[in-house]
Design an enzyme around this catalytic site. Structure first.
Site, short mmCIF file in Angstrom:
data_model
loop_
_atom_site.label_atom_id
_atom_site.label_comp_id
_atom_site.label_asym_id
_atom_site.label_seq_id
_atom_site.Cartn_x
_atom_site.Cartn_y
_atom_site.Cartn_z
N GLU A 468 -7.84 2.02 -2.93
CA GLU A 468 -8.31 0.63 -3.00
C GLU A 468 -8.97 0.22 -4.31
O GLU A 468 -9.63 -0.81 -4.37
CB GLU A 468 -9.23 0.31 -1.81
N GLU A 565 -2.86 1.25 6.09
CA GLU A 565 -4.17 1.23 6.75
C GLU A 565 -4.27 -0.04 7.58
O GLU A 565 -3.97 -1.13 7.08
CB GLU A 565 -5.33 1.18 5.75
#
Ligand SMILES: *[C@@H]1O[C@H](CO)[C@@H](O)[C@H](O)[C@H]1NC(C)=O
Ligand SMILES: *[C@@H]1O[C@H](CO)[C@@H](O)[C@H](O)[C@H]1NC(C)=O
Ligand SMILES: *[C@@H]1O[C@H](CO)[C@@H](O)[C@H](O)[C@H]1NC(C)=O
Ligand SMILES: *[C@@H]1O[C@H](CO)[C@@H](O)[C@H](O)[C@H]1NC(C)=O
Ligand SMILES: *[C@@H]1O[C@H](CO)[C@@H](O)[C@H](O)[C@H]1NC(C)=O
Ligand SMILES: *[C@@H]1O[C@H](CO)[C@@H](O)[C@H](O)[C@H]1NC(C)=O
Ligand SMILES: *[C@@H]1O[C@H](CO)[C@@H](O)[C@H](O)[C@H]1NC(C)=O
Ligand SMILES: *[C@@H]1O[C@H](CO)[C@@H](O)[C@H](O)[C@H]1NC(C)=O
Ligand SMILES: *[C@@H]1O[C@H](CO)[C@@H](O)[C@H](O)[C@H]1NC(C)=O
Length: 891
Positions: A468, A565
C-alpha cells in the site's frame, strides 16, 4: 465437505516428512567444515542488572521472562501496556562455549547469526566483532583470530523503540511519515526507521510488542578451504529447446583457490550433468545448468485444485581436487509462472492474472500475517495447522503481507507440498521510508539474501515490493504538501525500483515482480511507478474496504481485475478470549473490549453492518449477550465475505462497462496474531471462525452463485475445473417454518466451460414467487445448486435471502437437539431440529479440531456433522463443551 483430510493423523507425518526431506542437508564433515551450534540456554540481563535469567536461543526477551515466571502471559488482558518497559530497556544475551584445539587451529571461523531482533552490538571474549540492525538479514562474522579454549559471546541489544526514535531524530532534512500509529493501536512510533517486522510496533489487528532477541539460530562454522553459504535451485523451461533445465547456483566462501568436479543429478528424471568448478579466494558464486533429458515427460507442479504437487530430488555431489567431498540434496518442482497484463476487448484497461504452466488460474485465498508476536512460539504444528486449514478451505494462494516477516523455511516447504501459491511481499507497509545510504545498503543485503533463500520454492509465484505504499503516496495519506511530493516520489522509486526491483530482476527470472500492492501494474510503471489511482479496477490489483455499505449489495464492490485485499472484522469466540480475559471483560462495552479493538470504531462498525440484516442480541444475561454478540459479528463477517468473494468469482468471465475478468480473490486475513477482534477467518490458536467454514464452500472448485439483478434471480455456475460440464440448476423455495420445499425447479443443462463463470438460470423474482404458492420475499428462502448428473458432479448447496433475516416471517426459535457418537478420530454429531434454522453454529469451546460443516442453514429435520479432533479428548468432555446456536436463539 465430506472426505476431509484426517488432520490429526496427517499433521505429524507431514511435518516430519518436511523436516527430514525438504531441507538442504550438507554433509559438512566431508568438506571439513566443523559446525558448533550455539543454540540453547544463554544468560540474559537487563541494563541495570535488576533482572538476570536463562533465555533460549532462538528466542526473545518476552518469552524468556514468561518462561521464568517473571511476567505473566503478555497477551493477558492489558499486559501489552503493562509490559511496555520490556521493549524500552536494553538487554544482553551471554553464552560461553569451549572449543577443542582443532577448531581453534582452523584457518577460518565464522560466527553465523541467522537472525537477530534487531539492533545489537556483538562481542566475543570482550572484543567487538560487529553490529546488527536488520532483523531480516543473516549476519556472518569472521572470528578466527579471537577464539580461545573457553569463549564468552555477548549480544547487547538496544531497545528497538529507542533506536527507531534516535534514527528519526537524526533524520533532520525532511520528515518520513507516519510519525506514530493511530492512538487506538496503542503502539510505538517511527517503526519505518528500523528494519524489523513493522507490525511489532502495533497494527490495527495486533498488539505492540517491539521484541528483542536472537530470533534465529547461532552457530560457529570452522573450515580450511571453502564453505557453501547458499544453494539455490531454479527449474526453468527453455522454449528454444522445448525442455526443462535446472539452474543451480552455489555461493561460496573461499580461502584458497580450489578446483573440483560437480555432479548434478535428478535420478527420478534420469538426468545428470558433470561440471568443472574453479574457485578463487573471497566470496564467490557459480552456477550450472542441468539439462533434463528431452525424452522424459516432466510432471508439473500445480496449484492446489489444479493437479498434483510432484517434488523431485536433486542431488549435488562435489569432489574437490584436494579430496574434499560434499553431498547435498534439495526438493525441486517444475512449473512456469507468468503475470499476464494484456489488452482486453471492450475495455480500456489491461488484464491482470497469473498463468501457471500456461493455464490461467483464478487465485483463491487470503492474506497471511505473523502467526505470533513472539516468533519463537510459532511451532511446526501451529504453522502446519494454519496452512492445512487454508488448503481445506480450497485456497490455492496466500499473500505473505509486507508488514510482517519473511516467513520461516518450513512455511514455504509446506506451501510447496500443499500446492499453496505464495504472493511474497517485501517487508514495507503503509509508510514512507528513509533512503539514506545506510538504510538502502541494509535493504539491498536483506533483499539479496531473502531472494536467495526463497527462490528455490515452487510455491513462491510473485514478488511484490511493498504493501500500500504506492497508494499512500497517490492518495496522499500523509498530507504531503504538493511542492514536497516530488521528493517522496523520488524516494519511492529509488527504494522499490532502483534498488529492490533491480536486485530481484537480476537474481530471479523465474517469477514476476510488482512494485506494490495494490498497483496498476504496467500502467503504474507508465505513470512513473505511482499511478494517479492505484485502486483503478481496470488495472492490476485492488484493496477494497467499506464497512458502511450494505455488504449484501454486490453493486458496492469494485469489478476489479484482481482483489488482493477485502474484508470485515469479527470477534473471536469466548473460549479463545477467555484465555486472556476474565468475566468482567465479557461485555461489548467493557474496557477490555475497546482495548483489544485496534481499528477506530471497529466494534461499532461490526454492529452497524450486522444490524442491516439481523436483529441484535438482547439477552438479559450479560455473558450470554456477549456470546451472542460474538456470534452475530461472525455471522455478519462470514456472510459479507461470502457475498463479496462470490461476486469476484462470478466476474471471472464477463466484461461489463469495460470491467471484469476478475482473476483473484484474497480476503483479508487468514490468521490472527493474538486474541482480539480482526478480519481473520481463523482465531489465534487455530479455531475456525464461521467465515472459514463458509470459505470451504465459496472457494469450492465448482460453485453456484445466486444474485438478484434488476428484479431477476440469476444463477452463475463458476468452475475452476479444467474440463467442461453440462450444468443444470436446481432451485427450491422453502418457507421459513417448513422443512418441505414449497416448489422446486430445474433448469435445462447449460454448457459450462472449464475456467469460466456462466449464467445458467435467470427468472424474474416476482414470477418465481407468484408461481410458488404463497411465497413472499419475507416468508421464503431460495436454496440452489448446479449439477451435471452424468458426470457425477454437484456444487455445494447455496442460498439467497430475498429479504433480511431480521424481517423473516415464520422463522421460529428452533429446538436443536443432538446426540454424539464416538467414532475414534472423530465424533459424530446427530442434529435434530424442530424447524428451519439459520447459521447453525457448533462450538466445542477450546477442544482443538474442526467440524466438517458449520455455520450452515438447517433445512432438514436431521443433519449429521463430524468433528475431527486435533488432540485426544473424550466424549464426555466434548458433550459438555458443545454449544449450538442459531440465529433465532439470540433474540
Ligand atoms: C548486564 O548487561 C549490561 C549491559 O546491558 C552489561 O554491561 C553487564 O555486564 C551485564 N551483566 C552481567 C552480569 O552480565
Ligand atoms: C532497573 O530496571 C527495571 C526495568 O527497566 C526498572 O523497573 C527498575 O526500576 C530499575 N532499577 C533501578 C534501580 O534503576
Ligand atoms: C539503551 O541504550 C541506549 C544506547 O546506548 C541508551 O541511549 C539508552 O539510554 C539505554 N536505555 C536504558 C534503559 O538503559
Ligand atoms: C568470483 O570470482 C571471480 C574471479 O575473481 C570474480 O570475477 C567474480 O566476480 C566472483 N563472483 C562473486 C559472486 O563474487
Ligand atoms: C531417452 O532417455 C533414456 C533414459 O531414460 C536414455 O537412455 C536414452 O538414451 C534417451 N533417448 C534419447 C533419444 O535421448
Ligand atoms: C551423491 O550423493 C548422494 C548423497 O547425497 C549419494 O546418495 C549418491 O550416491 C551420490 N552420487 C554420486 C554419483 O556419487
Ligand atoms: C395462501 O395462503 C392462504 C392462507 O394461509 C391459504 O388459505 C391459501 O390456500 C394459500 N394459497 C395457495 C395458492 O397456496
Ligand atoms: C430424523 O431422525 C429421527 C430420529 O432418528 C427419526 O425418527 C426421523 O424419522 C428422522 N426424520 C427424517 C425426515 O428422516
Ligand atoms: C428481544 O427482542 C425480541 C425481538 O424484538 C423480543 O421478542 C424479546 O422479547 C426481547 N427480549 C428481551 C429480553 O428484551
Amino acid at each position: 465437505m465430506s472426505g476431509l483430510i484426517q488432520l490429526s493423523g496427517l499433521l505429524p507425518v507431514l511435518v516430519s516428512l518436511l523436516v527430514f526431506t525438504l531441507f538442504l542437508k550438507v554433509n559438512c564433515e566431508s568438506l571439513r567444515v566443523s559446525v558448533v551450534s550455539l543454540n540453547g540456554v544463554w544468560a540474559l540481563n537487563n541494563s541495570n542488572n535488576s533482572l538476570s535469567l536463562g533465555a533460549s536461543v532462538p528466542g526473545c526477551v518476552h518469552t524468556a521472562l514468561q518462561n521464568n515466571n517473571i511476567i505473566q502471559d503478555p497477551y493477558y488482558r492489558f499486559n501489552d501496556l503493562a509490559y511496555r518497559w520490556i521493549s524500552l530497556d536494553n538487554w544482553t544475551y551471554t553464552t560461553s562455549f569451549s572449543l577443542a584445539d582443532s577448531f581453534r587451529e582452523s584457518r577460518r571461523a565464522v560466527l553465523v547469526f541467522e537472525g537477530v531482533d534487531t539492533v545489537s552490538t556483538i562481542y566475543l571474549n570482550g572484543l567487538f566483532i560487529g553490529k546488527t540492525d536488520n532483523m531480516f538479514q543473516r549476519y556472518d562474522f569472521e572470528v578466527a583470530e579471537l577464539l580461545k579454549d573457553v569463549n564468552i559471546l555477548n549480544v547487547v541489544l538496544m531497545s528497538a523503540v529507542t533506536y527507531a526514535s534516535e534514527r528519526r531524530q537524526a533524520h533532520t532534512a525532511y520528515s518520513v511519515p507516519p510519525e506514530c500509529p493511530p492512538a487506538v493501536q496503542k503502539g510505538e512510533c517511527h517503526v519505518n526507521f528500523i528494519r524489523k517486522a513493522q507490525s511489532s510496533f502495533s497494527w490495527d489487528w495486533g498488539p505492540s510488542f517491539p521484541t528483542l532477541g536472537i530470533w534465529k539460530g547461532v552457530r560457529l562454522e570452522c573450515f580450511e578451504s571453502i564453505r557453501i553459504t547458499s544453494f539455490v535451485t531454479s527449474p526453468k523451461y527453455d522454449i528454444a529447446l522445448s525442455s526443462w533445465t535446472v539452474e543451480v547456483e552455489l555461493f561460496f566462501d573461499v580461502v584458497v583457490a580450489s578446483k573440483g568436479i560437480v555432479l548434478l543429478s535428478v535420478p527420478q528424471l534420469h538426468s545428470e550433468g558433470k561440471f568443472q568448478l574453479s574457485l578463487v579466494p573471497g566470496k564467490n558464486s557459480t552456477s550450472f545448468v542441468l539439462q533434463i533429458s528431452q525424452n522424459i515427460t516432466v510432471d508439473l507442479w500445480w496449484p492446489f485444485g489444479h493437479g498434483q504437487q510432484p517434488l523431485k530430488e536433486l542431488f549435488i555431489n562435489i569432489s574437490m581436487e584436494g579430496g574434499e567431498k560434499l553431498h547435498a540434496k534439495r526438493m525441486i518442482a517444475f512449473r512456469t509462472v507468468e503475470l499476464v497484463q494484456d489488452p482486453i476487448p471492450d475495455s480500456t484497461g489491461l488484464s491482470f492474472y497469473l498463468r501457471i504452466n500456461g493455464q490461467p488460474i483464478f487465485l483463491k485465498g487470503s492474506n497471511w500475517i505473523p502467526a505470533h508476536a513472539f516468533q519463537d512460539q510459532v511451532t511446526a504444528d501451529r504453522l502446519a495447522q494454519l496452512l492445512i486449514s487454508a488448503q481445506m478451505a480450497n485456497m490455492n494462494v496466500l499473500r505473505v503481507w509486507g508488514g510482517g516477516i519473511y516467513e520461516q523455511d518450513l512455511f514455504y516447504s509446506l506451501c510447496d507440498q500443499l500446492g499453496i501459491m505464495v504472493w511474497q511481499d517485501f517487508m514495507f507497509a503503509c509508510a514512507l521510508y528513509p533512503t539514506e545510504q545506510g538504510f538502502i545498503q541494509s535493504v539491498r543485503e536483506e533483499v539479496t539474501q531473502q531472494v536467495r533463500r526463497l527462490k528455490s520454492h515452487p510455491s513462491v509465484i510473485l514478488w511484490s515490493g511493498n504493501n500500500e505504499n504506492e497508494a499512500a503516496i497517490a492518495a496522499n495519506w500523509f498530507f504531503i504538501a504538493p511542492d514536497e511530493r516530488p521528493r517522496y516520489l523520488k524516494d519511492y522509486v529509488h527504494l522499490y525500483v532502483d534498488n529492490i526491483r533491480e536486485i530481484v530482476l537480476q537474481a530471479d527470472s523465474t517469477r514476476p515482480f510488482l512494485a506494490s500492492s495494490p498497483t496498476n501494474g504496467v500502467e503504474s510503471v507508465k505513470e512513473g511507478w505511482v499511478a494517479k489511482n492505484p485502486y483503478d479496477p481496470n488495472y492490476g490489483d485492488v484493496h477494497f474496504y467499506n464497512y458502511f455499505h450494505d455488504c449484501w449489495d454486490w453493486r458496492t464492490f469494485p469489478r476489479t481485475r484482481f482483489a488482493s485485499e477485502y474484508g470485515f472484522q469479527s470477534w473471536p469466540s469466548l473460549s479463545t478470549l477467555s484465555k486472556v480475559s476474565v468475566s468482567v471483560d465479557w461485555d461489548f462495552s467493557s474496557n477490555f473490549s475497546s482495548h483489544r479493538q485496534h481499528h477506530e470504531l471497529g466494534n461499532q462498525q461490526m454492529l452497524i453492518q450486522a444490524k442491516l440484516h439481523y436483529i441484535l442480541p438482547n439477552n438479559t444475561d450479560p455473558i450470554q449477550r456477549y456470546r451472542d454478540n460474538i456470534y452475530i459479528t461472525q455471522v455478519m463477517q462470514a456472510q459479507c465475505v461470502k457475498t463479496q468473494t462470490e461476486f469476484y468469482r462470478r466476474c471471472r468471465s464477463d466484461i461489463v462497462e469495460g470491467r471484469g475478468h476478475t482473476m483473484g480473490a484474497l480476503y483479508w486475513q487468514l490468521n490472527d496474531i493474538w486474541q482480539a477482534p480482526s478480519w481473520s477467518s481463523i482465531e489465534f490458536g487455530g479455531k475456525w471462525k464461521m467465515l472459514h467454514y463458509l470459505a470451504v464452500r465459496f472457494f469450492d472448485p465448482l460453485i453456484a452463485v445466486g444474485v438478484e439483478d434488476n428484479g431477476d434471480f440469476l444463477i452463475y455456475a463458476v468452475s475452476d475445473r479444467n474440463r467442461d460440464f453440462i450444468l443444470k440448476a436446481t432451485v427450491k423455495f422453502y418457507y421459513w417454518n417448513s422443512f418441505t420445499p414449497q416448489c422446486s425447479l430445474e433448469s435445462e443443462g447449460t454448457k459450462v466451460k472449464g475456467g469460466t463463470a456462466t449464467l445458467v438460470f435467470a427468472r424474474p423474482v416476482s414470477e418465481l414467487l407468484t408461481n410458488c404458492k404463497n411465497c413472499t420475499r419475507e416468508a421464503c428462502v431460495v436454496i440452489f445448486d448446479v449439477s451435471d448428473p452424468e458426470n457425477g458432479v454437484r456444487s455445494p448447496s447455496n442460498y439467497l435471502f430475498l429479504s433480511s433475516p431480521r424481517d423473516a416471517e415464520g422463522l421460529q426459535k428452533p429446538k436443536i437437539k443432538f446426540t454424539v457418537e464416538d467414532g475414534g478420530d472423530r465424533f459424530k454429531v446427530n442434529l435434530h431440529c424442530s424447524s428451519p434454522a439459520l447459521f447453525v453454529w457448533l462450538d466445542a469451546e477450546d477442544i482443538p479440531g474442526i467440524f466438517d460443516d458449520n455455520g450452515f442453514l438447517m433445512m432438514s429435520e436431521n443433519y449429521t456433522v463430524f468433528f475431527t479432533k486435533w488432540r485426544l479428548t473424550n466424549l464426555k468432555e466434548f458433550v459438555a463443551k458443545l454449544h449450538i446456536t442459531s440465529l433465532r436463539d439470540i433474540y
